[in-house]
Every structure is written in C-alpha cells, then in structure tokens.
Design an enzyme around this catalytic site. Sequence first.
Site, PDB file in Angstrom:
ATOM      1  N   PRO A   1       1.084  -1.467  -0.171  1.00 48.85           N
ATOM      2  CG  PRO A   1      -0.824  -1.680   1.480  1.00 48.85           C
ATOM      3  CD  PRO A   1       0.590  -2.003   0.781  1.00 48.85           C
ATOM      4  CB  VAL A   2       1.586   4.231  -2.283  1.00 50.55           C
ATOM      5  CG1 VAL A   2       2.139   5.619  -2.410  1.00 50.55           C
ATOM      6  CG2 VAL A   2       2.137   3.040  -3.337  1.00 50.55           C
ATOM      7  N   GLY A   3       2.433   4.738   0.532  1.00 46.58           N
ATOM      8  CA  GLY A   3       1.685   6.375   1.962  1.00 46.58           C
ATOM      9  C   GLY A   3       1.395   5.942   2.855  1.00 46.58           C
ATOM     10  CB  SER A   4      -0.011   2.318   4.144  1.00 47.47           C
ATOM     11  OG  SER A   4      -0.414   2.921   3.354  1.00 47.47           O
TER      12      SER A   4
ATOM     13  CG  LEU B   1       2.751  -1.064   5.237  1.00 46.43           C
ATOM     14  CD1 LEU B   1       2.389  -2.210   4.733  1.00 46.43           C
ATOM     15  CD2 LEU B   1       3.051  -1.782   6.689  1.00 46.43           C
TER      16      LEU B   1
ATOM     17  CG  ASP C   1      11.443   2.704   5.939  1.00 44.62           C
ATOM     18  OD1 ASP C   1      11.670   2.864   6.817  1.00 44.62           O
ATOM     19  OD2 ASP C   1      10.583   3.626   5.525  1.00 44.62           O
TER      20      ASP C   1
ATOM     21  CB  ALA D   1       9.408  -1.374  -1.485  1.00 41.89           C
TER      22      ALA D   1
END
Length: 305
Positions: A87-90, A92, A138, A97
């Site tokens: 999911p984008v902008g969440s 994670l 990240d 990535a």
Amino acid sequence: MITCSAPAKVYLFGEHAVVYNESAICCAVNIRTRVNIEYSENIVINSSLGTTGIDYEIHPYVSAVVEKIRKKSPYRGVSISIESDIPVGSGLGSSAAVVVATICAFNNLLKLGMDKESIASFGHSIEKEIQGAASATDTYVSTMGGTVAIPARQHLKNPLCNLIIGNTNVFSSTGQLVAKVASLKSIYPEVITPILSTIGKASLRGESLLENEDYRSLGELMNVNQGLLEAIGVGCDELSRLIHSSRTAGALGAKITGAGGGGCMVALAENENIDAISREIKNAGGIPIVTGVTDSGVRVDFDNE
Ligand SMILES: Nc1ncnc2c1ncn2[C@@H]1O[C@H](COP(=O)(O)OP(=O)(O)O)[C@@H](O)[C@H]1O
Ligand SMILES: C[C@@](O)(CCOP(=O)(O)O)CC(=O)O
Ligand SMILES: [Mg+2]
C-alpha cells in the site's frame, strides 16, 4: 527484460525513538514491489500511479533514480514498469521498496557492479533528496531483508510468529508526525526524552526476547511501546480500534508501525489466531494483510538480457 523486487518493512519497536538515536527493530515483510526494466528509445515509467517520462510530480523517486544513474552511466532510454502489493503512503516503506528495486534493475541491466551496501546507501540518498530528512532504516531493511536492530544494523533472529498488518487507509505524513514529536520534546524535554529512551530500552530488551523466542513477552513489550507512542501523540482513533481489536482476538502484541497518525498497525500472531485477528481488523474498519518476515531483500527475479 530484467525484473527486480524488494520487500516492505514494519517496525516491531522504536519508530520515532530511532530519530533520536535510540534503538529500534525493523523487519522486512513478504509484501513486494516488482520493477521490470528493458532498453527502449525513450524514458517510460509505468505504475499504478500513471504512465510518464521523467516526472517529479507522479514518479519523484523513480525519476530521481533514472536521472542519477543516467548521469553516471549514460544510456539512450529505458522502459520501466512497476507492480506492487505494498500500500502506498501507509508507513510500510513503499517508497524505499520501489527505489531499491529500481536501482537493482539498473544495476543488472547496465552491469554497474553495485553490492547490496551500495544499493542501500544510494537508495537512502534518493529518499533524502526527495523527502528531505529520511532515516536509512527503510532502504537498508528493504535491501537486506530479515530482522534488523537499528542503528547497529545487526541481523537478529526472525520472529517465528505471523505479522498481521492492519491498514487504516488513513493518510499520514511522516514529516509532520516527526515534527510534532520534535515540538513536544522541545517544550517538555524532561518528559519526552525519557519516553523516547524507554522505547529504545524496550527495543533492546526485544532483541534478547527474539533470541530466546519468547514471543509472549515480546508482544507484551510491543504493547508497552504502543502506550509510549500514544504518550508522544502519534496515535489516532482508527489505529487504536485496530490495535485493541487485534489484542481482543488473541494477538500476542499489537502497535503502530511507522510514523502513526494513520497508516498501519502490526500484530504479532500465532497461527491459530490469524483468522480471528484478520476478521476483527476488518470489523474495526481496517484492511488486514497477513504476512511474515522475509530474509529476501532486494533481488533479481528474472533476467533474460
Ligand atoms: N508502486 C509504486 N509505483 C511508483 N511509485 C511508488 C510506488 N509505491 C510508492 N511509490 C512512491 O513512493 C511514494 C510514497 O512514499 P511515502 O510517502 O514515503 O510512503 P511509504 O510510507 O509508503 O514509504 C509515492 O507517492 C510514490 O511517489
Ligand atoms: C517515524 C520514523 O521513525 C519512521 C517512519 O516510518 P514510515 O515512513 O511511516 O514508514 C521516521 C524515520 O525513522 O525516518
Ligand atoms: Mg517512505
């Protein structure tokens, strides 16, 4: 065509504290972004966000990689297509990535000879360029995979439990939340600094609990970490609902992962509770993603060049 992929990441402990050099534990999880690359006449970048050329509005991170690499190793044109389960902008690490997977794809297409340390470091420089301040966590974890103690960058034993991510689908800005904590700390340093230090201590204790496979205690400390994150103001109602529902459904522990204020939470789950926890996350308005730690960081999935 060459395909590279890279995993998402979750924090078991230590988000926000790690900004102040306290310890954290961050895991790569098996939700991946895949980047396909091949030579072409022009620059084409295709993803769920759109199809562009170099475009710092729609594809800022990928465009930065394309241009930086072109400066070092000129090439005529490439066609890049991106598919992602992250999911984008969440919170994670979707940006990390896609950055490290794109670097890996160029590395193999142009035979640049970059090792994983170089990919992680280059990826961090791209994240810093695009978003301003950015921790190296990240991009390092997405590149290396596994369970990593930060800032030591020491690989730890992976938790043998499942990690169930609950996405609130509420947007949160990492920069704004980091600034919010900084402001609170500047007003009440004698109160906030010990809280961040205690989060770091929980993370250090978590390292030995992982080593001893004591997941009950690990979950208990994740819950303590959650309380401390609430104390520094990065919780929100949606996350609280998912966290408490997960615990009621049998999660060993559940807490925010990432900046908070929205985004995702993560629950430590034994096999027998996966269905109940997933159901309760859904009933509480979240989107459950059942995953686990992966040792597979950035990798080449296909190469017929
Ligand atoms: N699948 C993807 N394709 C293209 N760009 C992506 C993709 N996933 C993430 N991005 C880039 O990363 C940005 C999200 O990064 P960020 O705000 O740091 O959130 P996250 O917590 O997911 O890393 C997106 O706006 C986009 O620019
Ligand atoms: C809040 C912080 O500790 C983690 C942010 O994680 P994310 O961008 O929400 O995945 C900030 C940082 O370490 O860069
Ligand atoms: Mg990001």
